[in-house]
Design an enzyme around this catalytic site. Structure first.
Site, PDB file in Angstrom:
ATOM      1  CD  GLU A  61      -2.436   1.416   2.591  1.00 16.68           C
ATOM      2  OE1 GLU A  61      -2.963   2.242   3.342  1.00 16.68           O
ATOM      3  OE2 GLU A  61      -2.363   0.294   3.303  1.00 16.68           O
ATOM      4  CG  ASP A  65      -0.102   6.789  -1.157  1.00 17.97           C
ATOM      5  OD1 ASP A  65      -0.997   7.468  -1.945  1.00 17.97           O
ATOM      6  OD2 ASP A  65       0.686   7.389  -0.469  1.00 17.97           O
ATOM      7  CG  ASN A 130      -6.221   1.608   2.902  1.00 17.88           C
ATOM      8  OD1 ASN A 130      -5.897   2.640   2.510  1.00 17.88           O
ATOM      9  ND2 ASN A 130      -6.317   1.482   4.285  1.00 17.88           N
ATOM     10  CD  GLU A 133      -3.396   4.150  -1.616  1.00 19.30           C
ATOM     11  OE1 GLU A 133      -3.575   5.422  -1.806  1.00 19.30           O
ATOM     12  OE2 GLU A 133      -3.327   3.526  -0.350  1.00 19.30           O
TER      13      GLU A 133
END
Length: 271
Positions: A61, A65, A130, A133
């Site tokens: 994650e 991101d 999440n 990502e």
């Protein structure tokens, strides 16, 4: 020989799970399916790798991101060659904000692939954003940046995101409120007034926004940012509609000759 072996191995596995499910979602066959399993594993689930450390999607994650920010910036930079930095920054923020990622994750049916011990509901659905990502992080490690960029452009932007519509939609209430306060030389402050847990144990934040010490609005959310956006949205509506607040603003504002009044912050008409 090694490449031939890998090709033959993937050939025989392509019609088996999870390769086929991932192919249907991604448009390509994964090289390392374990990365994708990890991307869909929430931290609430105790899983252990052969080497010992726990395996969940938090590290992916983190990586995803950053990669998603870069990829989206790349795409909108090329899409809007004549637009300024502020427009590009705001457009990227709208695409990668939590609500958008949650919606995309649901439409991709990532919720059906999640491995979690947490009781999921509409309030903690950020788990899916999440996971999205983390999926981007897995694609980056498995296939590289170019493939990751193509995936986001062809499988996400073109399919789930009306780019021009989102680019011209104002959704950042906090930024809008702060900009208004700066133009009118009035102090706006945000503070977290309470933190508590919901029934499933997920943290909930309550924030308050004040105008030079006078409360204007409160909001709750599962992140500080979400609660502040909610509080700012309430504050903007009060500024536009509450006569007492408008009177307070006039008192706080230093009078000047010919002043026709304080411009009010914009608020979407449909809210």
């Amino acid at each position: 020989m090694h490449r031939l072996y890998q090709y033959i191995r993937r050939f025989f596995l392509r019609n088996r799970e999870p390769y086929q499910s991932l192919y249907n979602m991604l448009g390509f066959y994964p090289r390392d399916v374990q990365l994708y399993r990890q991307a869909f594993t929430h931290r609430s689930t105790f899983t252990e790798s052969e080497g010992g450390p726990l395996k969940n999607n938090e590290r992916l994650e983190f990586l995803g991101d950053a990669v998603l920010d870069a990829v989206v910036a790349d795409i909108i930079y090329k899409k809007y060659p004549n637009r300024k930095e502020g427009f590009l920054t705001n457009t990227r923020s709208k695409i990668v904000q939590r609500d958008s990622l949650n919606r995309i994750a649901h439409e991709m049916e990532l919720d059906k692939m999640m491995v979690t011990s947490t009781r999921l509901n509409s309030h903690n659905s950020y788990i899916y954003g999440n996971a999205f990502e983390a999926l981007i992080g897995a694609i980056y490690l498995d296939q590289g940046y170019r493939k990751c960029c193509n995936f986001v452009k062809e499988r996400i932007i073109e399919k789930y995101i009306p780019l021009d519509k989102i680019a011209n939609k104002e959704v950042n209430f906090k930024s809008n409120l702060i900009e208004w306060s700066q133009k009118n030389k009035l102090a706006i402050s945000f503070e977290v007034v309470e933190t508590f847990a919901d029934q499933s144990g997920s943290p909930v934040f309550q924030s308050r926004v004040s105008l030079q010490g006078t409360p204007l609005g409160t909001g709750v959310g599962y992140t500080k940012k979400e609660s502040q956006q909610s509080a700012a949205k309430m504050a903007i509506k009060k500024i536009r509609k509450d006569k007492d607040i408008q009177l307070l603003i006039k008192k706080l504002k230093q009078p000047s000759p010919g002043n026709a009044g304080i411009p009010l912050p914009e608020c979407p008409e449909n809210d």
